[in-house]
Enzyme design. Sequence first.
Site, short mmCIF file in Angstrom:
data_model
loop_
_atom_site.label_atom_id
_atom_site.label_comp_id
_atom_site.label_asym_id
_atom_site.label_seq_id
_atom_site.Cartn_x
_atom_site.Cartn_y
_atom_site.Cartn_z
N CYS A 160 0.82 -1.21 0.00
CA CYS A 160 0.00 0.00 0.00
C CYS A 160 0.86 1.27 0.00
O CYS A 160 0.64 2.18 -0.80
CB CYS A 160 -0.94 0.01 1.20
SG CYS A 160 -2.10 -1.37 1.21
N HIS A 161 1.84 1.31 0.91
CA HIS A 161 2.66 2.52 1.03
C HIS A 161 4.15 2.23 1.12
O HIS A 161 4.95 3.11 1.38
CB HIS A 161 2.21 3.34 2.25
CG HIS A 161 0.77 3.73 2.17
ND1 HIS A 161 -0.22 3.02 2.82
CD2 HIS A 161 0.15 4.73 1.50
CE1 HIS A 161 -1.40 3.58 2.56
NE2 HIS A 161 -1.21 4.60 1.76
N GLY A 162 4.53 0.96 0.93
CA GLY A 162 5.94 0.63 0.83
C GLY A 162 6.69 0.36 2.11
O GLY A 162 7.92 0.28 2.09
#
Length: 202
Positions: A160-162
């Site tokens: 999703c955001h790393g």
Amino acid sequence: MTAFTPPAPNVDDAERRTWLLATGAAGAVAGVATAVPFVASFAPSERARALGASVEVDIADLAPGAMKTVEWRGKPVWIVRRTGGMLAALAGHDAQLADPASDKDQQPAYAKNATRSVKPEVFVAVGICTHLGCSPSAVPAGSANPSLPADWPGGFFCPCHGSTFDGAGRVFKNKPAPTNLEIPPHRYLSDTRLLIGEDASA
């Protein structure tokens, strides 16, 4: 002298008795029907048990390198049987981690160690990213995932955001996730049975 003749039964009395018996029976049924749900209300519901009850897990069939997911309090809990290689990969990258010594309170005291576990070979963690609650994926070392570095030691990646976490759920620096993965309270009932949700000191 005439013989005594008992009076004929009063039809009204017979009907009254019938109605009294019927009313009494109906009242008893209604009383039982009312009491059953009332008494049952003292027992916790399935939802309440799911929100707070401990979960017993059989890990006898968990092969080295494999992961099993169970639900506890509505959250996915990962159980990973780490191999010797996975344990060895936990060392050597502390400088890249935001909290390598697990100083932030994301685990019980008995899991505040290098492997963040009771038994080094069995890792238990809540499978929810500490950034925005997404669900990371397990990614082994040597993966061809372009979002991960070439020297990736193996662990967990949140697409999703790393955010990235090593094999002990420790978050790497400069990632959106602020803390390591949560380690739930847990203890061993035997070598092959694990109780999640109950502290080891219980």
